[in-house]
Design an enzyme around this catalytic site. Structure first.
Site, PDB file in Angstrom:
ATOM      1  N   SER A   1       0.618  -1.076   0.126  1.00  0.00           N
ATOM      2  CA  SER A   1      -0.240  -0.038  -0.054  1.00  0.00           C
ATOM      3  C   SER A   1       0.687   0.982   0.131  1.00  0.00           C
ATOM      4  CB  SER A   1      -0.748  -0.116   1.586  1.00  0.00           C
ATOM      5  OG  SER A   1      -1.874   1.332   1.246  1.00  0.00           O
TER       6      SER A   1
ATOM      7  N   ASN B   1      -6.882  -0.996   2.215  1.00  0.00           N
ATOM      8  CA  ASN B   1      -5.638  -0.677   3.203  1.00  0.00           C
ATOM      9  C   ASN B   1      -6.935   0.440   3.758  1.00  0.00           C
ATOM     10  OD1 ASN B   1      -4.014   1.537   4.735  1.00  0.00           O
ATOM     11  ND2 ASN B   1      -3.132  -0.252   4.425  1.00  0.00           N
TER      12      ASN B   1
ATOM     13  N   ASN C   1      -4.487  -0.243   9.136  1.00  0.00           N
ATOM     14  CA  ASN C   1      -3.170   0.735   9.246  1.00  0.00           C
ATOM     15  C   ASN C   1      -3.583   1.301  10.239  1.00  0.00           C
ATOM     16  OD1 ASN C   1      -0.921   2.194   9.296  1.00  0.00           O
ATOM     17  ND2 ASN C   1      -1.738   3.242   7.264  1.00  0.00           N
TER      18      ASN C   1
ATOM     19  N   CYS D   1       0.817   4.218  10.673  1.00  0.00           N
ATOM     20  CA  CYS D   1       1.221   4.780   9.957  1.00  0.00           C
ATOM     21  C   CYS D   1       1.522   6.734  10.720  1.00  0.00           C
ATOM     22  CB  CYS D   1      -0.092   5.691   9.068  1.00  0.00           C
ATOM     23  SG  CYS D   1      -0.894   6.823   9.804  1.00  0.00           S
TER      24      CYS D   1
ATOM     25  N   GLY E   1       7.446  -2.694  -2.051  1.00  0.00           N
ATOM     26  CA  GLY E   1       7.031  -1.492  -1.733  1.00  0.00           C
ATOM     27  C   GLY E   1       8.267  -0.136  -2.329  1.00  0.00           C
TER      28      GLY E   1
END
Length: 304
Positions: free
Chosen positions: A21, A99, A126, A129, A264
């Site tokens: 993501s 996500n 999530n 973050c 990623g």
């Protein structure tokens, strides 16, 4: 040929490589660079309940062997994703993972309920973050916050629920166990490490938000260690990520207990890296005469 397919919490993937993501958008951005059907899955750009503009620039800074980002979850909102982006992704033979991030438990629950009525394959929550001032990091850095949030979302989530963990904690195993106890079907880790870069000429942090999340090859040893620790602690599948840019990198995570991997930052350097990683895993399996990915998951022999 070795069998690359894996299953995570009831989600069948043709190979264990998932685009992480925040680095792959909604797939459209990479459509002209690679065949999306080569992916095992895609975890789409982080979604919030309402559209979000994100943080002010500059919000990306290169660092040795990585990048710092403080994008701040810029996204068009969950309803736009369902209407405009999900139909595009469902054209491909890949698992689509939504996500989600929120500032309140109610935000998470509402998004999980909305997305449960769609044909996404799973929801990745999530809670970790590091570049949003309210919400995510608060939930993801305590056992109590993780357990309560996961349990509440579990009650209204009808899809497999993956909880994405923060490395910015004292012991990631405690947070992983709290997610499992709350009803998570799997955990993914690691999210970015909190960092800062300084412009010594201006005598200011480079990022407008001062701090951001560090990703890229620099974080891989930490990510591998945490993946191993969590896989030893929980009974649910683990998805490993952090600095993967080759099949060899991915195999490190698989041997350390990950059932799948997410790629990623390397997508920014090589838009077809996910395909390269999948091919590299297959080459490793064939080199050492393994019949399937399952044969190497957690097959790490620790030194005594």
């Amino acid at each position: 040929m070795a069998n690359l397919s894996v299953e995570i919490a009831g989600i069948k993937l043709k190979n264990p490589v998932i685009a992480a993501s925040g680095t792959f958008g909604f797939g459209r951005e990479y459509f002209s660079f690679m065949d999306l059907n080569k992916l095992g899955g895609i975890s789409v750009k982080g979604l919030t309940l309402k559209p979000r503009q994100g943080n002010k620039p500059p919000r990306i800074a290169e660092t040795p062997a990585g990048i710092l980002n403080s994008v701040g979850l810029q996204n068009p909102g969950v309803e736009f994703f369902i209407k405009e982006e999900l139909p595009f992704l469902k054209q491909f033979d890949i698992a689509v993972i939504a996500n989600i991030a929120g500032s309140t438990i109610e935000d998470y629950c509402e998004m999980a309920e909305i997305l449960s009525g769609t044909d996404v394959d799973a929801i990745e929550m999530n809670i970790s973050c590091p570049n949003v001032k309210e919400g995510c990091l608060v939930f993801g850095t305590s056992k109590g916050g993780t357990s309560i949030l996961t349990r509440k979302v579990r009650e209204c989530c009808k899809k497999p629920l993956i909880v994405k963990l923060s490395p910015n904690v004292t012991d990631v195993r405690d947070i992983a166990l709290a997610a499992e106890e709350g009803g998570a079907d799997a955990v993914s880790l690691i999210n970015t490490l909190l960092g800062m870069a300084v412009d010594i000429h201006k005598k200011r942090p480079i990022l407008a938000n001062n701090m951001g999340g560090l990703s890229g090859p620099a974080v891989k040893p930490i990510a591998v260690r945490m993946t191993y620790e969590v896989s030893q602690a929980v009974g649910i599948p683990v998805i490993g990520m952090g600095g993967i840019s080759s099949g060899e990198d991915a195999v490190e995570f698989l041997l350390s207990g990950a059932s799948a991997v997410m790629v990623g930052t390397a997508n920014f350097v090589n838009p077809s890296v996910c395909e390269d990683v999948s091919r590299g895993i297959e080459e490793y399996l064939e080199r050492y005469n393994y019949k399937s990915v399952e044969d190497i998951i957690g097959n790490l022999e620790m030194n005594i």
